[in-house]
Design a protein around this motif. Structure first.
Motif, PDB file in Angstrom:
ATOM      1  N   GLY A   1      45.379  49.217  56.856  1.00 22.16           N
ATOM      2  CA  GLY A   1      46.209  49.327  58.051  1.00 22.16           C
ATOM      3  C   GLY A   1      45.574  50.269  59.058  1.00 22.16           C
ATOM      4  N   LEU A   2      45.878  50.042  60.323  1.00 24.76           N
ATOM      5  CA  LEU A   2      45.257  50.823  61.398  1.00 24.76           C
ATOM      6  C   LEU A   2      45.849  52.225  61.476  1.00 24.76           C
ATOM      7  CD1 LEU A   2      45.250  48.046  64.139  1.00 24.76           C
ATOM      8  CD2 LEU A   2      43.230  49.016  63.024  1.00 24.76           C
ATOM      9  N   LEU A   3      44.975  53.224  61.424  1.00 25.26           N
ATOM     10  CA  LEU A   3      45.365  54.609  61.679  1.00 25.26           C
ATOM     11  C   LEU A   3      44.959  55.047  63.085  1.00 25.26           C
ATOM     12  CD1 LEU A   3      44.300  56.310  58.310  1.00 25.26           C
ATOM     13  CD2 LEU A   3      46.633  55.785  59.071  1.00 25.26           C
ATOM     14  N   SER A   4      44.094  54.275  63.708  1.00 26.41           N
ATOM     15  CA  SER A   4      43.652  54.590  65.070  1.00 26.41           C
ATOM     16  C   SER A   4      43.350  53.290  65.800  1.00 26.41           C
ATOM     17  CB  SER A   4      42.391  55.464  65.043  1.00 26.41           C
ATOM     18  OG  SER A   4      41.248  54.686  64.711  1.00 26.41           O
ATOM     19  N   ASN A   5      43.238  53.401  67.115  1.00 32.05           N
ATOM     20  CA  ASN A   5      42.669  52.316  67.892  1.00 32.05           C
ATOM     21  C   ASN A   5      41.160  52.260  67.651  1.00 32.05           C
ATOM     22  OD1 ASN A   5      44.893  51.162  69.270  1.00 32.05           O
ATOM     23  ND2 ASN A   5      44.920  52.863  70.738  1.00 32.05           N
ATOM     24  N   SER A   6      40.505  51.314  68.276  1.00 37.49           N
ATOM     25  CA  SER A   6      39.049  51.300  68.288  1.00 37.49           C
ATOM     26  C   SER A   6      38.599  52.286  69.357  1.00 37.49           C
ATOM     27  CB  SER A   6      38.528  49.894  68.610  1.00 37.49           C
ATOM     28  OG  SER A   6      37.125  49.905  68.710  1.00 37.49           O
ATOM     29  N   ILE A   7      37.914  53.347  68.927  1.00 30.44           N
ATOM     30  CA  ILE A   7      37.392  54.352  69.848  1.00 30.44           C
ATOM     31  C   ILE A   7      36.015  53.861  70.289  1.00 30.44           C
ATOM     32  CG2 ILE A   7      36.834  56.784  70.161  1.00 30.44           C
ATOM     33  CD1 ILE A   7      38.635  57.361  67.723  1.00 30.44           C
ATOM     34  N   THR A   8      35.873  53.513  71.548  1.00 33.46           N
ATOM     35  CA  THR A   8      34.698  52.777  72.020  1.00 33.46           C
ATOM     36  C   THR A   8      33.535  53.707  72.362  1.00 33.46           C
ATOM     37  OG1 THR A   8      35.153  52.827  74.390  1.00 33.46           O
ATOM     38  CG2 THR A   8      36.332  51.164  73.072  1.00 33.46           C
ATOM     39  N   TRP A   9      32.395  53.061  72.685  1.00 28.43           N
ATOM     40  CA  TRP A   9      31.201  53.805  73.100  1.00 28.43           C
ATOM     41  C   TRP A   9      31.466  54.676  74.317  1.00 28.43           C
ATOM     42  CZ3 TRP A   9      29.764  53.054  78.082  1.00 28.43           C
ATOM     43  CH2 TRP A   9      30.221  51.887  78.717  1.00 28.43           C
ATOM     44  N   GLY A  10      32.408  54.254  75.165  1.00 29.34           N
ATOM     45  CA  GLY A  10      32.671  54.981  76.399  1.00 29.34           C
ATOM     46  C   GLY A  10      33.535  56.213  76.233  1.00 29.34           C
ATOM     47  N   ASP A  11      34.055  56.461  75.039  1.00 31.42           N
ATOM     48  CA  ASP A  11      34.912  57.613  74.787  1.00 31.42           C
ATOM     49  C   ASP A  11      34.036  58.854  74.638  1.00 31.42           C
ATOM     50  OD1 ASP A  11      36.566  59.588  73.227  1.00 31.42           O
ATOM     51  OD2 ASP A  11      38.018  57.948  73.314  1.00 31.42           O
ATOM     52  N   ILE A  12      34.278  59.887  75.450  1.00 32.74           N
ATOM     53  CA  ILE A  12      33.425  61.082  75.420  1.00 32.74           C
ATOM     54  C   ILE A  12      34.189  62.332  74.983  1.00 32.74           C
ATOM     55  CG2 ILE A  12      31.775  60.205  77.100  1.00 32.74           C
ATOM     56  CD1 ILE A  12      33.209  61.873  79.243  1.00 32.74           C
ATOM     57  N   ARG A  13      35.311  62.157  74.279  1.00 37.54           N
ATOM     58  CA  ARG A  13      36.076  63.320  73.839  1.00 37.54           C
ATOM     59  C   ARG A  13      35.346  64.137  72.776  1.00 37.54           C
ATOM     60  NH1 ARG A  13      41.628  60.400  72.497  1.00 37.54           N
ATOM     61  NH2 ARG A  13      40.099  58.772  71.934  1.00 37.54           N
ATOM     62  N   ALA A  14      34.310  63.562  72.180  1.00 37.31           N
ATOM     63  CA  ALA A  14      33.547  64.291  71.164  1.00 37.31           C
ATOM     64  C   ALA A  14      32.403  65.095  71.769  1.00 37.31           C
ATOM     65  CB  ALA A  14      32.998  63.304  70.129  1.00 37.31           C
TER      66      ALA A  14
ATOM     67  N   ILE B   1      21.915  62.151  69.821  1.00 38.69           N
ATOM     68  CA  ILE B   1      23.171  62.877  69.596  1.00 38.69           C
ATOM     69  C   ILE B   1      23.966  62.888  70.893  1.00 38.69           C
ATOM     70  CG2 ILE B   1      24.205  65.020  68.796  1.00 38.69           C
ATOM     71  CD1 ILE B   1      22.481  63.554  66.702  1.00 38.69           C
ATOM     72  N   HIS B   2      25.075  62.183  70.883  1.00 30.62           N
ATOM     73  CA  HIS B   2      25.885  61.999  72.091  1.00 30.62           C
ATOM     74  C   HIS B   2      27.276  61.580  71.630  1.00 30.62           C
ATOM     75  CE1 HIS B   2      27.422  59.840  75.679  1.00 30.62           C
ATOM     76  NE2 HIS B   2      26.662  60.676  76.362  1.00 30.62           N
ATOM     77  N   PRO B   3      28.326  61.924  72.400  1.00 35.15           N
ATOM     78  CA  PRO B   3      29.680  61.566  71.965  1.00 35.15           C
ATOM     79  C   PRO B   3      29.935  60.079  71.811  1.00 35.15           C
ATOM     80  CG  PRO B   3      29.685  62.549  74.165  1.00 35.15           C
ATOM     81  CD  PRO B   3      28.344  62.809  73.578  1.00 35.15           C
ATOM     82  N   MET B   4      29.041  59.218  72.321  1.00 30.52           N
ATOM     83  CA  MET B   4      29.195  57.779  72.106  1.00 30.52           C
ATOM     84  C   MET B   4      29.127  57.426  70.629  1.00 30.52           C
ATOM     85  SD  MET B   4      25.452  56.117  72.853  1.00 30.52           S
ATOM     86  CE  MET B   4      24.090  56.542  71.737  1.00 30.52           C
ATOM     87  N   SER B   5      28.338  58.174  69.843  1.00 24.72           N
ATOM     88  CA  SER B   5      27.992  57.723  68.492  1.00 24.72           C
ATOM     89  C   SER B   5      29.111  57.985  67.493  1.00 24.72           C
ATOM     90  CB  SER B   5      26.704  58.392  68.010  1.00 24.72           C
ATOM     91  OG  SER B   5      26.958  59.708  67.587  1.00 24.72           O
ATOM     92  N   PRO B   6      29.283  57.097  66.523  1.00 27.95           N
ATOM     93  CA  PRO B   6      30.266  57.335  65.467  1.00 27.95           C
ATOM     94  C   PRO B   6      30.046  58.646  64.722  1.00 27.95           C
ATOM     95  CG  PRO B   6      29.707  55.022  65.513  1.00 27.95           C
ATOM     96  CD  PRO B   6      28.786  55.695  66.500  1.00 27.95           C
ATOM     97  N   LEU B   7      28.799  59.091  64.595  1.00 21.86           N
ATOM     98  CA  LEU B   7      28.540  60.407  64.002  1.00 21.86           C
ATOM     99  C   LEU B   7      29.368  61.473  64.698  1.00 21.86           C
ATOM    100  CD1 LEU B   7      26.884  62.726  62.633  1.00 21.86           C
ATOM    101  CD2 LEU B   7      25.168  62.367  64.430  1.00 21.86           C
ATOM    102  N   CYS B   8      29.271  61.548  66.019  1.00 21.54           N
ATOM    103  CA  CYS B   8      29.984  62.583  66.768  1.00 21.54           C
ATOM    104  C   CYS B   8      31.483  62.310  66.789  1.00 21.54           C
ATOM    105  CB  CYS B   8      29.429  62.676  68.183  1.00 21.54           C
ATOM    106  SG  CYS B   8      27.674  63.128  68.237  1.00 21.54           S
ATOM    107  N   LYS B   9      31.874  61.054  66.881  1.00 19.85           N
ATOM    108  CA  LYS B   9      33.301  60.720  66.892  1.00 19.85           C
ATOM    109  C   LYS B   9      33.977  61.144  65.582  1.00 19.85           C
ATOM    110  CE  LYS B   9      33.283  56.693  70.009  1.00 19.85           C
ATOM    111  NZ  LYS B   9      31.895  56.586  70.457  1.00 19.85           N
TER     112      LYS B   9
END
Length: 517
Positions: free
Chosen positions: A96-109, A133-141
């Motif tokens: 089940g979904l715990l979050s939306n899809s956090i896209t490449w354009g999300d820079i909150r990280a 290393i940039h907030p786009m990447s799942p690593l940083c998210k």
């Protein structure tokens, strides 16, 4: 006796829509269908999407394209997938979904991206994984989620991207292709597996991630009810495919080193193909997998067609409304306005950093601005400058790319912007190179289809694409425009470096003062 299959389908799960294109086996477009969905931006830096909306759009896109082609199930030789990179979805133990899809354009990280760079040897992580290393990447998210959204992170049994989510809903398998995996910042390029040190840093177990598989991996058979809904057969072969960037290179036949593909869709990128993983000592470029023998290096930008949309919706609302009343596409109307302004917009520059920026600066705190604005400038100059700014920004990637792999031999342009003669000529003039545009601007879909044909042995090699890609347009640089842009480009490039402190300050102010809607 049944007839042999006639068509192959490429499905691109993109940022603003999922598009399916039906091709003949020799690459001619027969039909296509797209279904759109919104990006949710209710707080600074946020860019999320509803995974269920995207899943339904994918189904509607496939069914709509099959119907538009008037194709019987037995007409379809294969279906193969392309998808946008860098998304993250958290799921519970029941999927089940715990979050939306956090896209490449999300820079909150962005804060966590800086910490990974400076405190956790980010350059070493980049050199192993190929993802800057940039907030786009799942690593940083995921680092951001672990620290800023612990109530989600602690409940998550699984972390996936949007492509993996759609494929699980269709086929019941948690798998990720090497190409999408190589864009996460968590995948070891040499070992072709999840990087143990990165997972330890994130406190994520490999069992929480999909199983990596080659881009030529054949997915299980569709359930009968789903096959019927899509207009396909349970025997239709499905190939997992790759990410949209590397497939765009394949789709325009830019698969030889030095053959550069420039794509502008919602975002943009410049890429070339090499035969083994290679990373940039300065961390400016990505390296993603196409196949085990084909690797794509290049740089992405956050700001492409989204800038033109912003101009339409925020700067030129009256002009766009008038165009609609006359039955004219608003983008076409705005392009006509920009065409009336001379190259260089009479000394007005636009830095298109409305969504921060990736290559080559990799600074999520960059912000957009007009520079050189005078009383002699009007809205028409601002429209022209905005379009030029997108190309100036892309040009800044070229020196890094040529440093790493050598000189550019050929430049191919693709993506939605390639439909515009004005933008194509701007590119030729700013890059001072001939620009060629293939017949099909849906290069990621064609690339997916050809990769699927290669996976099934319908073609002997990826070079088969060369017989499928024609050319619609050739644009040569115009000397006077080249001279103007040659004077402006150094000014454009110098400003971000001079304002680095101020960019960080204004971004911090925005994070503090701009409240979620």
């Amino acid at each position: 006796m049944s007839q042999p299959p006639r068509y192959m389908l490429g499905v691109d799960i993109g940022t603003t829509s999922t598009k399916t294109v039906v091709f003949t086996l020799d690459g001619k477009v027969v039909a296509q269908h797209a279904e759109e969905y919104p990006v949710l931006c209710t707080e600074p830096g946020m860019a999320e999407q509803d995974p269920l909306q995207i899943y339904e759009a994918a189904l509607g896109s496939i069914a709509g394209a099959v119907q538009a082609a008037k194709a019987a199930p037995e007409d379809i030789a294969l279906l193969s997938f392309s998808a946008a990179m860098h998304s993250v979805i958290a799921l519970d133990a029941d999927n089940g979904l715990l979050s939306n899809s956090i896209t490449w354009g999300d820079i909150r990280a962005s804060v966590w991206a800086e910490r990974i760079k400076n405190e956790f040897d980010g350059n070493a992580i980049y050199r192993r994984t190929g993802t800057p290393i940039h907030p786009m990447s799942p690593l940083c998210k995921l680092m951001w989620m672990r620290h800023e959204k612990p109530e989600v992170f602690s409940k998550a049994a699984r972390f996936v991207g949007i492509k993996e989510y759609v494929l699980f809903r269709l086929f019941g398998q948690w798998v990720v292709d090497h190409s999408i995996a190589s864009a996460t910042g968590m995948f070891n390029l040499r070992e072709l597996g999840w990087d143990k040190d990165v997972l330890a840093l994130l406190k994520v177990d490999a069992a929480q991630l999909p199983t990596p598989v080659p881009t030529t991996y054949r997915l299980p058979a569709l359930p009968a009810d789903m096959a019927q809904r899509l207009g396909l057969s349970t025997a239709t072969p499905f190939i997992i495919g790759a990410n949209d960037g590397v497939l765009s290179n394949l789709g325009v036949n830019a698969i030889e080193t030095g053959h550069v593909a420039v794509t502008i869709g919602t975002s943009g990128a410049m890429r070339t193909v090499i035969n083994e993983p290679l990373t940039d000592p300065h961390g400016r470029l990505f390296c993603y997998a196409l196949t085990e023998k084909h690797w794509v290096v290049g740089g992405p930008v956050n700001n492409g067609g989204n800038i033109f949309r912003w101009v339409r919706d925020e700067l030129a609302t009256a002009e766009a409304a008038a165009a609609r009343e006359e039955g004219v596409d608003p983008y076409e109307a705005l392009t006509r306005i920009a065409e009336k302004v001379t190259p260089g917009a009479e000394g007005l520059l636009f830095h298109p950093f409305l969504a921060g920026e990736r290559a080559p600066l990799w600074n999520a705190d960059l912000r957009g601005s007009f520079f050189g604005l005078g009383l002699h400038h009007g809205k028409h100059h601002m429209i022209r400058a905005a379009l030029e700014g997108v190309i100036f920004n892309l040009y800044s990637i070229l020196p890094a790319l040529e440093d790493l792999v050598g000189p550019t031999k050929r430049m191919m342009a693709t993506g939605g912007f390639a439909r515009s003669a004005l933008w194509r000529q701007m590119m030729a003039d700013i890059f001072n190179r001939e620009v060629m545009v293939p017949e099909s601007v849906e290069s990621s879909c064609l690339g997916a289809a050809v990769l699927g044909a290669y996976a099934l042995g319908l073609v002997d090699s990826l070079e088969a694409i060369s017989g499928m890609v024609g050319s619609n347009h050739h644009h040569k640089p115009e000397a006077e425009a080249v001279k103007v842009y040659g004077r402006l480009q150094p000014i454009f490039a110098a400003i971000p470096a001079k304002l680095e402190t101020e960019y960080h300050a204004i971004a911090a102010f925005q994070r503090e003062m701009v409240k979620p809607k």
